[in-house]
Design an enzyme around this catalytic site. Structure first.
Site, PDB file in Angstrom:
ATOM      1  N   LYS A  80      28.933  39.113  27.511  1.00 30.73           N
ATOM      2  CA  LYS A  80      28.077  38.341  26.601  1.00 30.73           C
ATOM      3  C   LYS A  80      28.350  37.184  27.094  1.00 30.73           C
ATOM      4  CE  LYS A  80      27.456  38.992  22.087  1.00 30.73           C
ATOM      5  NZ  LYS A  80      26.814  39.657  21.654  1.00 30.73           N
ATOM      6  N   GLY A 184      22.870  44.186   1.126  1.00 27.29           N
ATOM      7  CA  GLY A 184      22.257  43.261   1.886  1.00 27.29           C
ATOM      8  C   GLY A 184      20.407  43.954   2.317  1.00 27.29           C
ATOM      9  N   GLY A 186      18.603  42.065   3.695  1.00 27.42           N
ATOM     10  CA  GLY A 186      18.582  41.568   4.785  1.00 27.42           C
ATOM     11  C   GLY A 186      16.811  42.084   5.753  1.00 27.42           C
ATOM     12  N   VAL A 188      17.290  43.834   8.292  1.00 23.05           N
ATOM     13  CA  VAL A 188      16.897  45.203   8.931  1.00 23.05           C
ATOM     14  C   VAL A 188      17.412  46.501   7.508  1.00 23.05           C
ATOM     15  CG1 VAL A 188      18.701  46.885   9.712  1.00 23.05           C
ATOM     16  CG2 VAL A 188      18.684  44.963  10.938  1.00 23.05           C
ATOM     17  N   TYR A 190      16.073  45.996   4.280  1.00 18.72           N
ATOM     18  CA  TYR A 190      14.975  46.037   3.628  1.00 18.72           C
ATOM     19  C   TYR A 190      14.285  46.609   4.123  1.00 18.72           C
ATOM     20  CZ  TYR A 190      10.836  45.493   0.645  1.00 18.72           C
ATOM     21  OH  TYR A 190       9.672  45.790   0.147  1.00 18.72           O
TER      22      TYR A 190
HETATM   23  P1  NAD Z   1      20.120  39.451   7.644  1.00 22.15           P
HETATM   24  O1  NAD Z   1      20.867  37.815   8.218  1.00 22.15           O
HETATM   25  O2  NAD Z   1      18.677  39.290   7.758  1.00 22.15           O
HETATM   26  O3  NAD Z   1      20.727  39.740   6.724  1.00 22.15           O
HETATM   27  C1  NAD Z   1      22.183  40.378   6.054  1.00 22.15           C
HETATM   28  C2  NAD Z   1      21.780  40.076   4.717  1.00 22.15           C
HETATM   29  O4  NAD Z   1      22.815  39.880   4.049  1.00 22.15           O
HETATM   30  C3  NAD Z   1      20.805  38.845   3.922  1.00 22.15           C
HETATM   31  O5  NAD Z   1      20.294  39.106   2.762  1.00 22.15           O
HETATM   32  C4  NAD Z   1      22.179  38.447   2.771  1.00 22.15           C
HETATM   33  O6  NAD Z   1      22.359  37.670   2.072  1.00 22.15           O
HETATM   34  C5  NAD Z   1      23.073  39.887   3.090  1.00 22.15           C
HETATM   35  N1  NAD Z   1      24.131  38.941   2.808  1.00 22.15           N
HETATM   36  C6  NAD Z   1      25.551  38.613   3.004  1.00 22.15           C
HETATM   37  N2  NAD Z   1      27.083  38.986   2.210  1.00 22.15           N
HETATM   38  C7  NAD Z   1      26.703  39.324   1.205  1.00 22.15           C
HETATM   39  C8  NAD Z   1      27.524  40.558   0.566  1.00 22.15           C
HETATM   40  N3  NAD Z   1      28.261  40.020  -0.064  1.00 22.15           N
HETATM   41  N4  NAD Z   1      26.877  40.934  -0.942  1.00 22.15           N
HETATM   42  C9  NAD Z   1      25.273  41.552  -0.778  1.00 22.15           C
HETATM   43  N5  NAD Z   1      24.600  40.693   0.281  1.00 22.15           N
HETATM   44  C10 NAD Z   1      24.861  40.225   1.597  1.00 22.15           C
HETATM   45  O7  NAD Z   1      20.765  40.255   8.599  1.00 22.15           O
HETATM   46  P2  NAD Z   1      20.256  41.388   8.946  1.00 22.15           P
HETATM   47  O8  NAD Z   1      19.825  40.882  11.038  1.00 22.15           O
HETATM   48  O9  NAD Z   1      19.535  42.488   8.797  1.00 22.15           O
HETATM   49  O10 NAD Z   1      21.109  42.266   9.795  1.00 22.15           O
HETATM   50  C11 NAD Z   1      22.023  42.724   9.235  1.00 22.15           C
HETATM   51  C12 NAD Z   1      23.776  43.204   9.154  1.00 22.15           C
HETATM   52  O11 NAD Z   1      23.626  43.951  10.754  1.00 22.15           O
HETATM   53  C13 NAD Z   1      24.451  42.495   9.986  1.00 22.15           C
HETATM   54  O12 NAD Z   1      25.626  42.685  10.132  1.00 22.15           O
HETATM   55  C14 NAD Z   1      24.411  42.369  11.584  1.00 22.15           C
HETATM   56  O13 NAD Z   1      25.169  41.572  12.367  1.00 22.15           O
HETATM   57  C15 NAD Z   1      23.960  43.454  12.229  1.00 22.15           C
HETATM   58  N6  NAD Z   1      22.975  44.109  13.299  1.00 22.15           N
HETATM   59  C16 NAD Z   1      21.505  43.449  12.532  1.00 22.15           C
HETATM   60  C17 NAD Z   1      21.360  43.644  14.434  1.00 22.15           C
HETATM   61  C18 NAD Z   1      19.192  43.077  14.165  1.00 22.15           C
HETATM   62  O14 NAD Z   1      18.857  44.141  14.856  1.00 22.15           O
HETATM   63  N7  NAD Z   1      19.357  42.267  13.250  1.00 22.15           N
HETATM   64  C19 NAD Z   1      21.384  44.709  15.654  1.00 22.15           C
HETATM   65  C20 NAD Z   1      22.913  45.627  14.726  1.00 22.15           C
HETATM   66  C21 NAD Z   1      23.623  45.145  13.701  1.00 22.15           C
END
Ligand code: NAD
Length: 352
Positions: A80, A184, A186, A188, A190
């Site tokens: 990292k 959530g 977001g 992932v 959706y």
């Molecule tokens: P994102 O920011 O696109 O989506 C997260 C969503 O959660 C947002 O829409 C946000 O408004 C919502 N949110 C925040 N607080 C909330 C609450 N209290 N209640 C309900 N919803 C809430 O992030 P992402 O890329 O979709 O990632 C989601 C999770 O997966 C994160 O924890 C991220 O670290 C983890 N992750 C993502 C990836 C990736 O490839 N994007 C890979 C590994 C892990």
């Protein structure tokens, strides 16, 4: 504080500090373990209060990447990097160039990629100074979605596969009619909802912003629930896809789901929450195992001889890895998060 005495230090192979006054860069790279291959892990830019806080993060996160890569059957180790500074106000192209030089100076022992505060455009600048920049050559895609370097589609597909295998193991059924609560909507969350909808699951979705929820209600027939309700909803599966530490001392007793399988990192507030889940008969898919689709995607982007099908097949291994963890957890009566840690350690230690 000395690195070797730091509470998060865990036999890390290499910790490097870098200062470039002209470029305004102060950064740290930590390589935890390279027994399985060169270390991969994102570069995070954050307003750390001081260098000790940055060191804490880089030591902890690099170790996590070793475990994640090992359980994802990747020939990679864990690393990292962190940049101390505000990504909105302090980031400059000169700083990104200097970061590229820093990554290059490790000679391929460490590959960097995207993380909080760092975008693909930043990685592209770094790549002018280093060959060891990953996640900038998106090649593969799902269901017609154009690849743009964002690993979220692969993460979502891996979570879908893992959730399905958890339901098969824990509830002995397919996804048809299974009630899933997603916290959530977001990048992932959706996409996970889309996969689940296709398989006939019944969806309950929550977010603090309405856009994703509204889309899921109109396109996928989901039921909107409030962020306050989602953790304790009467569903079969809970999929945390928002923040970390949502499964904690305060929320655990109210959880009604029999399976927890979602994308969020660090879902359990402490490792000992895993024993409480085991006692309550809740099957927990260890977060770093089920959400490894993105890192598998990045690995395949760098392989010259890979393909859509090869990457997809690799991501689908998440399903069988989870079943191995669950079987061992049942046999040993150990929490699934502990079993995953032990299995990862067996994999990367035995390759020494
Ligand atoms: P994102 O920011 O696109 O989506 C997260 C969503 O959660 C947002 O829409 C946000 O408004 C919502 N949110 C925040 N607080 C909330 C609450 N209290 N209640 C309900 N919803 C809430 O992030 P992402 O890329 O979709 O990632 C989601 C999770 O997966 C994160 O924890 C991220 O670290 C983890 N992750 C993502 C990836 C990736 O490839 N994007 C890979 C590994 C892990």
């Amino acid at each position: 504080m000395s690195v070797f005495q730091h509470p998060e230090f865990d036999s890390h192979e290499h910790v490097a500090f870098y200062n470039d006054d002209k470029a305004g860069l102060q950064a740290i790279i930590a390589v935890h373990n390279t027994n399985l291959g060169p270390a991969l892990g994102g570069c995070r830019m954050w307003t750390y209060a001081d260098s000790n806080e940055a060191l804490n993060d880089v030591l902890r996160l690099s170790k996590g990447m070793t475990y994640k890569a090992a359980m994802a059957n990747l020939a990679l180790g864990g690393g990292k990097s962190v940049i101390i500074g505000n990504p909105r106000t302090q980031k400059t192209p000169e700083m990104m160039s200097a970061m590229g030089e820093f990554v290059a100076s490790l000679g391929g022992k460490y590959f960097t990629a995207e993380d909080s505060g760092i975008a693909v455009s930043d990685l592209k600048i770094m790549s002018q100074h280093s060959d060891y920049i990953a996640g900038i050559h998106a090649k593969y895609h799902y269901a017609g979605e154009q690849a743009d370097g964002n690993p979220a589609p692969s993460t979502a597909y891996g979570v879908f596969v893992g959730l399905k295998s958890s339901v098969e193991f824990g509830l002995n059924q397919s996804l048809k009619g299974v009630r899933v609560g997603i916290q959530g909507m977001g990048h992932v969350g959706y996409r996970l909802a889309e996969h689940l909808h296709r398989e006939g699951a019944e969806l309950f979705v929550a977010d603090i912003f309405p856009e994703g929820v509204d889309k899921a209600v109109s396109n996928l027939g989901a039921t909107a629930v409030s962020p306050e309700e989602i953790m304790s909803l009467d569903v079969d599966v809970l999929a945390p896809c928002a923040l970390g530490a949502t499964v904690n001392e305060q929320s655990i007793d109210a959880i009604k789901a029999k399976v927890i399988a979602g994308a969020a990192n660090n879902q359990l507030s402490t490792e000992s929450i895993g024993e409480k889940l085991l006692e309550r008969g809740i099957l927990y898919a260890p977060d770093y195992v089920i959400n490894a689709g993105g890192v598998i995607d990045i690995f395949h982007q760098r392989m010259e001889t890979s393909s859509n099908d090869a990457m997809r097949a690799h991501i689908e291994e998440i399903g069988s890895t989870l079943k191995d963890i669950y079987t061992r957890s049942t046999q040993t009566k150990q929490a699934t998060n502990r079993v995953a840690n032990v299995m990862a350690e067996e994999r990367f230690s035995n390759k020494a």
